[in-house]
Scaffold this motif. Sequence first.
Motif, short mmCIF file in Angstrom:
data_model
loop_
_atom_site.label_atom_id
_atom_site.label_comp_id
_atom_site.label_asym_id
_atom_site.label_seq_id
_atom_site.Cartn_x
_atom_site.Cartn_y
_atom_site.Cartn_z
N ARG A 1 0.88 -1.17 0.00
CA ARG A 1 0.00 0.00 0.00
C ARG A 1 0.91 1.21 0.00
N PHE A 2 0.50 2.23 -0.73
CA PHE A 2 1.33 3.42 -0.86
C PHE A 2 0.44 4.65 -0.89
N SER A 3 0.67 5.55 0.06
CA SER A 3 -0.01 6.84 0.11
C SER A 3 1.05 7.91 0.01
N PRO A 4 1.16 8.56 -1.14
CA PRO A 4 2.22 9.55 -1.32
C PRO A 4 2.10 10.73 -0.36
N SER A 5 3.23 11.20 0.10
CA SER A 5 3.29 12.38 0.96
C SER A 5 3.40 13.62 0.09
N GLU A 6 2.61 14.62 0.38
CA GLU A 6 2.65 15.84 -0.43
C GLU A 6 3.94 16.63 -0.23
N GLN B 1 7.81 11.88 -5.50
CA GLN B 1 7.51 10.50 -5.88
C GLN B 1 7.76 10.34 -7.38
N GLU C 1 9.91 7.17 -3.19
CA GLU C 1 9.52 8.38 -2.48
C GLU C 1 10.68 8.83 -1.60
N ASP D 1 1.99 8.32 -11.13
CA ASP D 1 1.54 6.94 -10.92
C ASP D 1 0.75 6.50 -12.15
N HIS E 1 -5.19 6.70 -10.31
CA HIS E 1 -4.17 7.33 -9.46
C HIS E 1 -3.57 8.56 -10.11
#
Length: 103
Positions: free
Chosen positions: A38-43, A47, A60, A94, A99
Amino acid sequence: MDYNVYLLATDPKDPCRDVIHSRDTSLKIRVYCLNHDRFSPSENEIQLYGYAHDKLYAFETINIAAEDALDVVGAIQWYADYIDFPEMEILPEDPRPGHELAM
């Protein structure tokens, strides 16, 4: 010509959880295998993405410093060579459906 030297920290319990470290700067990049992570990009981070060996990878940065931003692509190219896939195309977004970058 100066060349950056990169080191790799690996997780022995998860072969897809690598962290690329620059030896000479503070650059660190976490590697994710999007086929099973699972991957939730950080603002606040950079990335980038790439396909290799039928896997989609996300890269990232970790606490990116402005002076290290130009070295991110070089570090990912080094990693692509390391995993024996030097032809990896580095993607800015992505590529998975649904995405897309929110504007």
